[in-house]
Enzyme design. Sequence first.
Site, PDB file in Angstrom:
ATOM      1  N   ARG A 111       1.150  -1.097   0.096  1.00 39.74           N
ATOM      2  CA  ARG A 111      -0.023   0.082  -0.077  1.00 39.74           C
ATOM      3  C   ARG A 111       0.900   1.388  -0.174  1.00 39.74           C
ATOM      4  O   ARG A 111       2.452   1.663   0.948  1.00 39.74           O
ATOM      5  CB  ARG A 111      -0.442   0.011   0.990  1.00 39.74           C
ATOM      6  CG  ARG A 111      -1.926   0.380   1.152  1.00 39.74           C
ATOM      7  CD  ARG A 111      -2.741   0.865   2.245  1.00 39.74           C
ATOM      8  NE  ARG A 111      -3.532   0.270   3.234  1.00 39.74           N
ATOM      9  CZ  ARG A 111      -4.105   0.254   3.930  1.00 39.74           C
ATOM     10  NH1 ARG A 111      -4.454   1.159   4.510  1.00 39.74           N
ATOM     11  NH2 ARG A 111      -4.808  -0.792   5.218  1.00 39.74           N
ATOM     12  N   THR A 115      -0.660   7.797  -0.692  1.00 39.86           N
ATOM     13  CA  THR A 115      -2.291   7.924  -1.457  1.00 39.86           C
ATOM     14  C   THR A 115      -3.382   6.414  -1.044  1.00 39.86           C
ATOM     15  O   THR A 115      -4.141   6.529  -1.449  1.00 39.86           O
ATOM     16  CB  THR A 115      -1.578   7.300  -3.180  1.00 39.86           C
ATOM     17  OG1 THR A 115      -1.351   6.016  -3.269  1.00 39.86           O
ATOM     18  CG2 THR A 115      -0.880   7.975  -3.756  1.00 39.86           C
ATOM     19  N   ASP A 207      -2.359  -8.342  13.547  1.00 40.38           N
ATOM     20  CA  ASP A 207      -1.161  -8.565  11.592  1.00 40.38           C
ATOM     21  C   ASP A 207      -0.626  -9.877  11.946  1.00 40.38           C
ATOM     22  O   ASP A 207      -0.498 -10.568  12.498  1.00 40.38           O
ATOM     23  CB  ASP A 207       0.133  -7.038  11.591  1.00 40.38           C
ATOM     24  CG  ASP A 207       0.179  -7.385  10.588  1.00 40.38           C
ATOM     25  OD1 ASP A 207       0.455  -8.650   9.782  1.00 40.38           O
ATOM     26  OD2 ASP A 207       0.534  -6.132  10.150  1.00 40.38           O
ATOM     27  N   ASP A 210       2.715 -10.860  10.850  1.00 39.37           N
ATOM     28  CA  ASP A 210       3.971 -10.228  11.804  1.00 39.37           C
ATOM     29  C   ASP A 210       3.680 -11.487  12.795  1.00 39.37           C
ATOM     30  O   ASP A 210       4.254 -12.077  12.586  1.00 39.37           O
ATOM     31  CB  ASP A 210       3.276  -9.340  11.958  1.00 39.37           C
ATOM     32  CG  ASP A 210       4.223  -8.304  11.780  1.00 39.37           C
ATOM     33  OD1 ASP A 210       5.133  -8.309  10.457  1.00 39.37           O
ATOM     34  OD2 ASP A 210       4.331  -7.061  11.897  1.00 39.37           O
TER      35      ASP A 210
HETATM   36  N1  URA Z   1      -4.363  -7.200   8.180  1.00 41.04           N
HETATM   37  C1  URA Z   1      -4.007  -7.742   9.438  1.00 41.04           C
HETATM   38  O1  URA Z   1      -3.379  -8.331   9.553  1.00 41.04           O
HETATM   39  N2  URA Z   1      -4.672  -7.261   9.844  1.00 41.04           N
HETATM   40  C2  URA Z   1      -5.563  -6.338  10.138  1.00 41.04           C
HETATM   41  O2  URA Z   1      -6.199  -6.651  11.081  1.00 41.04           O
HETATM   42  C3  URA Z   1      -5.904  -5.757   9.370  1.00 41.04           C
HETATM   43  C4  URA Z   1      -5.180  -5.870   8.430  1.00 41.04           C
END
Ligand code: URA
Length: 218
Positions: A111, A115, A207, A210
């Site tokens: 991303r 923008t 995430d 992660d």
């Molecule tokens: N991507 C993720 O890994 N977790 C989220 O909550 C949103 C996007």
Amino acid sequence: MAEPEIPIAGLTIVAHPLVQHRLTRLRDRRTPPAHFRSELRAVASLLGAAALADLPLAPISIDTPVAPMDAPALAGAPPVLVPVLRAGLAMADGLLDLLPEAAVAHLGLYRDPVTLAAIEYYFKAPADIASRPVVMVDPMLATGNSAIAALDRLKAAGARDLRFVCLLAARPGAVAVRAAHPDVPIWTAGLDATLNANSYIVPGLGDAGDRAFGTEHG
Ligand code: URA
């Protein structure tokens, strides 16, 4: 009493107890990366089985140790799996456990921080993608922006029979994906109501990339 959930047309929440149990373990912040990866792989198999329940079968002639018979086998070219990098990789193995003969296309998007547009940095897919079922996998359907961009890219490459398998969706993102791609059904283990200011799903699981790959901060 909790309000009944309003369904989203074309989105299936897989209510199987093993899916729901694993989703809870994935949500739990105490689940370490090695367990997170193995749970995600297993739940991806279960979700993938649901998403591919309409694959066509045709009879083939075989001999069992006891007698000859005509038995059903998958017909047509095997599906193409498309993990959206990076978190989708943690789900792709679960689908490959089901379908070792599948091809794996890779799609990398990031991303743009200014923008917020999805920018492609890697794409490699089989040349015959137009004639095969295509299963895009990405654990988290949050805003829907990257899923919409990924589905746009796959259609530009010729994909026609597309399905999207995610672990967890946020209602606004799921609605956006269905509006942009009404021909693409979605399978998920859960549908959360909302996103926070950083576009994380709430309550979500954090995430997914992660947590799967041990790159969580602090
Ligand atoms: N991507 C993720 O890994 N977790 C989220 O909550 C949103 C996007």
